[in-house]
Design a protein around this motif. Sequence first.
Motif, PDB file in Angstrom:
ATOM      1  N   PRO A 151      -0.531  18.913  -4.590  1.00  0.00           N
ATOM      2  CA  PRO A 151       0.115  18.460  -3.359  1.00  0.00           C
ATOM      3  C   PRO A 151      -0.900  17.980  -2.324  1.00  0.00           C
ATOM      4  O   PRO A 151      -0.598  17.098  -1.526  1.00  0.00           O
ATOM      5  N   PHE A 152      -2.105  18.523  -2.372  1.00  0.00           N
ATOM      6  CA  PHE A 152      -3.151  18.057  -1.461  1.00  0.00           C
ATOM      7  C   PHE A 152      -3.437  16.579  -1.696  1.00  0.00           C
ATOM      8  O   PHE A 152      -3.576  15.799  -0.754  1.00  0.00           O
ATOM      9  N   TRP A 153      -3.524  16.170  -2.973  1.00  0.00           N
ATOM     10  CA  TRP A 153      -3.799  14.770  -3.291  1.00  0.00           C
ATOM     11  C   TRP A 153      -2.636  13.875  -2.884  1.00  0.00           C
ATOM     12  O   TRP A 153      -2.843  12.726  -2.467  1.00  0.00           O
ATOM     13  N   TRP A 181      11.921   0.427  -0.098  1.00  0.00           N
ATOM     14  CA  TRP A 181      11.823  -0.037  -1.482  1.00  0.00           C
ATOM     15  C   TRP A 181      11.628   1.139  -2.441  1.00  0.00           C
ATOM     16  O   TRP A 181      12.271   1.193  -3.493  1.00  0.00           O
ATOM     17  N   LEU A 182      10.753   2.071  -2.091  1.00  0.00           N
ATOM     18  CA  LEU A 182      10.530   3.225  -2.966  1.00  0.00           C
ATOM     19  C   LEU A 182      11.794   4.060  -3.147  1.00  0.00           C
ATOM     20  O   LEU A 182      12.092   4.514  -4.254  1.00  0.00           O
ATOM     21  N   VAL A 183      12.541   4.269  -2.078  1.00  0.00           N
ATOM     22  CA  VAL A 183      13.783   5.050  -2.170  1.00  0.00           C
ATOM     23  C   VAL A 183      14.803   4.323  -3.055  1.00  0.00           C
ATOM     24  O   VAL A 183      15.431   4.937  -3.925  1.00  0.00           O
ATOM     25  N   LEU A 184      14.957   3.023  -2.841  1.00  0.00           N
ATOM     26  CA  LEU A 184      15.894   2.247  -3.666  1.00  0.00           C
ATOM     27  C   LEU A 184      15.472   2.237  -5.128  1.00  0.00           C
ATOM     28  O   LEU A 184      16.306   2.411  -6.025  1.00  0.00           O
ATOM     29  N   LEU A 185      14.199   2.035  -5.373  1.00  0.00           N
ATOM     30  CA  LEU A 185      13.694   2.019  -6.741  1.00  0.00           C
ATOM     31  C   LEU A 185      13.897   3.367  -7.410  1.00  0.00           C
ATOM     32  O   LEU A 185      14.399   3.445  -8.536  1.00  0.00           O
ATOM     33  N   ARG A 186      13.538   4.424  -6.728  1.00  0.00           N
ATOM     34  CA  ARG A 186      13.676   5.777  -7.294  1.00  0.00           C
ATOM     35  C   ARG A 186      15.137   6.085  -7.607  1.00  0.00           C
ATOM     36  O   ARG A 186      15.449   6.636  -8.666  1.00  0.00           O
ATOM     37  N   LEU A 209       4.745  10.865  -7.629  1.00  0.00           N
ATOM     38  CA  LEU A 209       4.574  11.282  -9.021  1.00  0.00           C
ATOM     39  C   LEU A 209       3.742  12.559  -9.115  1.00  0.00           C
ATOM     40  O   LEU A 209       4.072  13.467  -9.884  1.00  0.00           O
ATOM     41  N   LEU A 210       2.683  12.653  -8.335  1.00  0.00           N
ATOM     42  CA  LEU A 210       1.877  13.878  -8.328  1.00  0.00           C
ATOM     43  C   LEU A 210       2.690  15.061  -7.811  1.00  0.00           C
ATOM     44  O   LEU A 210       2.641  16.155  -8.369  1.00  0.00           O
ATOM     45  N   TRP A 211       3.428  14.836  -6.738  1.00  0.00           N
ATOM     46  CA  TRP A 211       4.231  15.896  -6.134  1.00  0.00           C
ATOM     47  C   TRP A 211       5.341  16.349  -7.092  1.00  0.00           C
ATOM     48  O   TRP A 211       5.564  17.533  -7.276  1.00  0.00           O
ATOM     49  N   ARG A 212       6.024  15.387  -7.688  1.00  0.00           N
ATOM     50  CA  ARG A 212       7.145  15.685  -8.580  1.00  0.00           C
ATOM     51  C   ARG A 212       6.719  16.522  -9.767  1.00  0.00           C
ATOM     52  O   ARG A 212       7.458  17.380 -10.244  1.00  0.00           O
ATOM     53  N   GLY A 249       0.824  -1.212   0.000  1.00  0.00           N
ATOM     54  CA  GLY A 249       0.000   0.000   0.000  1.00  0.00           C
ATOM     55  C   GLY A 249       0.852   1.254   0.000  1.00  0.00           C
ATOM     56  O   GLY A 249       0.599   2.190  -0.756  1.00  0.00           O
ATOM     57  N   VAL A 250       1.888   1.273   0.834  1.00  0.00           N
ATOM     58  CA  VAL A 250       2.808   2.421   0.847  1.00  0.00           C
ATOM     59  C   VAL A 250       3.518   2.537  -0.500  1.00  0.00           C
ATOM     60  O   VAL A 250       3.721   3.643  -1.002  1.00  0.00           O
ATOM     61  N   ALA A 251       3.868   1.398  -1.081  1.00  0.00           N
ATOM     62  CA  ALA A 251       4.546   1.453  -2.380  1.00  0.00           C
ATOM     63  C   ALA A 251       3.632   2.051  -3.450  1.00  0.00           C
ATOM     64  O   ALA A 251       4.048   2.939  -4.203  1.00  0.00           O
ATOM     65  N   LEU A 252       2.393   1.581  -3.513  1.00  0.00           N
ATOM     66  CA  LEU A 252       1.460   2.097  -4.522  1.00  0.00           C
ATOM     67  C   LEU A 252       1.095   3.550  -4.257  1.00  0.00           C
ATOM     68  O   LEU A 252       1.299   4.420  -5.108  1.00  0.00           O
ATOM     69  N   TYR A 253       0.553   3.813  -3.076  1.00  0.00           N
ATOM     70  CA  TYR A 253       0.085   5.163  -2.776  1.00  0.00           C
ATOM     71  C   TYR A 253       1.243   6.141  -2.631  1.00  0.00           C
ATOM     72  O   TYR A 253       1.131   7.303  -3.013  1.00  0.00           O
ATOM     73  N   GLY A 254       2.351   5.668  -2.080  1.00  0.00           N
ATOM     74  CA  GLY A 254       3.527   6.533  -1.940  1.00  0.00           C
ATOM     75  C   GLY A 254       4.118   6.904  -3.288  1.00  0.00           C
ATOM     76  O   GLY A 254       4.501   8.055  -3.513  1.00  0.00           O
ATOM     77  N   CYS A 255       4.200   5.934  -4.198  1.00  0.00           N
ATOM     78  CA  CYS A 255       4.720   6.229  -5.539  1.00  0.00           C
ATOM     79  C   CYS A 255       3.777   7.178  -6.281  1.00  0.00           C
ATOM     80  O   CYS A 255       4.235   8.133  -6.913  1.00  0.00           O
ATOM     81  N   ALA A 256       2.481   6.927  -6.192  1.00  0.00           N
ATOM     82  CA  ALA A 256       1.515   7.826  -6.840  1.00  0.00           C
ATOM     83  C   ALA A 256       1.615   9.237  -6.251  1.00  0.00           C
ATOM     84  O   ALA A 256       1.590  10.231  -6.991  1.00  0.00           O
ATOM     85  N   ALA A 257       1.772   9.320  -4.936  1.00  0.00           N
ATOM     86  CA  ALA A 257       1.924  10.633  -4.291  1.00  0.00           C
ATOM     87  C   ALA A 257       3.189  11.324  -4.775  1.00  0.00           C
ATOM     88  O   ALA A 257       3.185  12.525  -5.067  1.00  0.00           O
TER      89      ALA A 257
END
Length: 173
Positions: free
Chosen positions: A111-113, A149-154, A103-106, A93-101
């Motif tokens: 930023p609200f989403w 995982w997200l940090v390593l992947l990024r 991507l939106l932020w980047r 869940g953190v991987a999916l929602y964190g990555c989507a967050a």
Amino acid sequence: MDELRAAEPSLTAWVRRITFFASAPFLTGAGIVLPSLLAWLKRRREALELFLAVLGSTLLNQFLKSHFHRSRPETALFPQPGLSFPSGHAMIGVALYGCAAWLLWRHGRHPFWSALLLGWALVVGLSRIYLHVHYATDVLAGFAAGIVWLVLLRTALRLWWREQQQVTIPEEL
């Protein structure tokens, strides 16, 4: 949590609905549909990043579960198959929602989403504790492993894309 469940018994039905949003069927669908949508929108890098975030965290979660081999709490409100540590709902869940967050932020959009997505990942993880299908340490470890995982992947993708860019630029003599 026991007091909350006793005071508001109807809350359990809502929490079961919340936990669905990091279940295997939902994550499988989201891990395919969202990257496909991004690819269709000509956002191929973002599509790859989101797909690898879900796929990689799923594989890492299964590896960690088989390594630690921790049983689920016996007090679960409904039976759940599989092992407990780390929580797959929290990690993937953190991987999916964190990555989507991310991507939106980047891309400087909404930023609200982004904050809402991260909050949702937190709520989904907490739902697992409420339902007694995970210990709190399972969920915390899932959050931590998903973030790592997200940090390593990024980092890996940035290096790979930088390398690809350098290969396509001809050297001047």
